[in-house]
Design an enzyme around this catalytic site. Structure first.
Site, mmCIF file in Angstrom:
data_model
loop_
_atom_site.group_PDB
_atom_site.id
_atom_site.type_symbol
_atom_site.label_atom_id
_atom_site.label_comp_id
_atom_site.label_asym_id
_atom_site.label_seq_id
_atom_site.Cartn_x
_atom_site.Cartn_y
_atom_site.Cartn_z
ATOM 1 N N HIS A 320 0.870 -1.162 0.152
ATOM 2 C CA HIS A 320 -0.094 0.090 -0.069
ATOM 3 C C HIS A 320 0.827 1.240 0.011
ATOM 4 C CE1 HIS A 320 -3.320 -2.622 0.390
ATOM 5 N NE2 HIS A 320 -3.192 -2.984 1.498
ATOM 6 N N ASP A 371 -4.825 -8.610 -3.163
ATOM 7 C CA ASP A 371 -5.103 -8.579 -1.669
ATOM 8 C C ASP A 371 -6.282 -9.086 -1.233
ATOM 9 O OD1 ASP A 371 -5.114 -7.373 0.676
ATOM 10 O OD2 ASP A 371 -5.015 -5.020 0.144
HETATM 11 ZN ZN LIG Z 1 -3.297 -6.757 2.981
#
Ligand SMILES: [Zn+2]
Length: 507
Positions: A320, A371
């Site tokens: 991220h 993810d």
């Molecule tokens: Zn994650």
């Protein structure tokens, strides 16, 4: 020189320049010498380890008439452009591309998709989603995890991912007690990868606290918690299992809020004793609330703290890293770490938008992950990444580069390099010494038919016609997906649906 660059150089109009270039060079690769292509001798035995492609995306750009050959171990031994197809060698049904490594996956969350798309609080957020996800995670059995992961990897392979980094944090039984075999759930993922042929980097997750300042874990996290010593014993147990099937073992300190400084330091030292080059992945700076809490705890932002207190280098993947300031972008890129960007999940969770131009201006490496698996499609992750930048900047073709103006081509190659680095495996594309992991587009697919190869890839990413244009997928030279389908497709889909139903109904 990649063909697309030449197209722009020869006239002000890339579109018309392409056809000028095409007719002049008569399908010879950009930069190749004119003349008769070399004939390559090939033994009958080698035919099973070979593929010929009219067009292939090499690390240097598009090339034509490419012969790929690999050895019994699935490692590429020859990548010959401007070759002539030897008799008997299989021919790809469209352009051949390197497969995309998926650098961030929580496999079990695939069965959770669609269950949180309703408003539960006045302002839903990542944190309210996480509460629901924890409830789901508490119910999963080993057999259900294996069924979900097996289907997920079938889906990934059919959608152009040829490797996955599994950020694996559900370790224990439902009440938080360790299983008799502490590696029970990790082995479910290893078996799912082995059955499907998926390339795996297994990243057991260290999870110790519920917040900065060593806040004790909450009940929803009981299946995740391990001491540092306990984690290192798990890694020692898993190392030979991973080695035996060609998987790479690494470590994932979950986040700075879940791993205190001493746990992080000791775990990294212990990992070095097992494998000093093992990949290290960490969630970081995904949410602004996390940034604020880190500043309140330490006086520093998360990425700033990490860079000052951990040996961050090219082994690391910063998953991220959405909320960084200018100094963090510059220093994180300079560390050599890969930015692990997960566009569909970051959009689904309302995380924010990673500043790609700034990261690239500092020479940062990057790759994509699915993810939470809101989307399981390599092309769609690239689409969403580019579209996020376009919406933010009110520009087009943001992620094209100075050497590769075709944005889909540029993104495919960059995501490949960063993804391979994050995976810690030799899967960096169509080059001698790399694993023979690649995909073939279907040149007859409606979205692609009649287009030049670079535009076929552009259409695959940006202009799909609802059905996949991927025809074949090879992992270590094995043809795992044929005519768009994996051999386990039906069986794995049935088991997935049954597992999801059982989890939802509490059986
Ligand atoms: Zn994650």
């Amino acid at each position: 020189m990649p063909c697309a660059k030449r197209r722009v150089d020869e006239s002000g109009s890339p579109f018309f320049a392409y056809f000028l270039w095409r007719s002049k060079e008569s399908r010879s690769p950009a930069g190749a010498r004119p003349g008769t292509p070399p004939r390559l001798g090939i033994t009958k035995k080698a035919m099973n380890h070979s593929l010929f492609a009219n067009d292939a995306l090499l690390p240097t750009g598009w090339a034509q008439n490419v012969l790929l050959q690999w050895n019994a171990e699935g490692q590429l031994t020859q990548v010959q452009a401007n070759a002539q197809a030897p008799q008997g060698v299989a021919q790809a049904k469209g352009p051949v591309l390197p497969g995309t490594p998926n650098l961030h996956s929580h496999a079990f969350q695939r069965a959770f998709g669609g269950l949180t798309e309703y408003r539960g609080e006045a302002q839903d957020s990542f944190w309210s989603w996480r509460t629901l996800m924890y409830r789901f995670a508490q119910r999963i059995t080993p057999a259900q995890l294996e069924a979900i992961a097996t289907w997920l990897y079938v889906e990934m392979l059919e959608a152009g991912y040829t490797a996955v980094c599994e950020f694996h944090y559900v370790h224990h039984d439902q009440d938080g007690t360790p299983y008799a075999d502490d590696a029970t759930l990790a082995q479910c993922l290893l078996r799912a990868a082995q059955k499907t042929g998926m390339g795996l980097t297994l990243l057991p997750v260290l999870y110790q606290t519920s917040g900065f300042g060593a806040t004790p874990p909450n009940d929803g996290q009981r299946r995740f918690i391990r001491s540092t010593d306990n984690m290192l014993r798990l890694l020692e147990r898993l190392k030979p299992l991973c080695d035996a099937q060609g998987a790479r073992l690494g470590l994932a300190p979950h986040s700075l809020r879940a791993v205190p400084p001493d746990g992080l330091r000791d775990a990294l030292q212990g990992l070095d004793a097992i494998d000093p080059r093992a990949p290290v992945h960490i969630h970081i700076a995904e949410q602004t609330a996390e940034v604020d809490a880190c500043v309140a705890w330490s006086g520093q932002r998360p990425v700033e703290w990490l860079l000052d207190h951990a040996p961050v280098n090219a082994r690391w993947c910063l998953v991220h890293a959405t909320h960084m300031d200018e100094a963090e972008y510059r220093r994180a890129a300079a560390s050599g770490a890969v930015a692990g960007i997960c566009p569909s999940t970051e959009a689904n969770l309302g995380d924010g938008i990673f500043d790609m131009p700034r990261w690239l201006s500092h020479g940062g490496a990057w790759g994509v992950g699915s993810d939470s698996h809101a989307t399981v499609n390599a092309a769609e992750e690239l689409l969403l990444l580019e579209y996020g930048q376009r919406l933010q900047l009110r520009q087009r073709n943001v992620l094209a580069s100075s050497t590769e103006p075709q944005v889909a081509t540029a993104m495919t190659l960059q995501a490949l390099q960063g993804g391979a680095q994050a995976a810690g495996r030799a899967i960096a594309g169509l080059a001698v010494g790399q694993q023979a992991d690649f995909v073939a587009l279907d040149a007859q697919h409606l979205a692609l038919a009649g287009l030049p190869a670079p535009e076929m890839l552009s259409s695959h990413v940006f202009a799909s016609h609802r059905t996949s244009a991927l025809e074949g997928v090879w992992i270590a030279g094995r043809h795992q997906v044929q005519a768009g389908r994996h051999a386990l497709h039906d069986e794995a889909a049935r088991a997935f649906v049954a597992a999801r139903q059982a989890i939802i109904s509490g059986n």
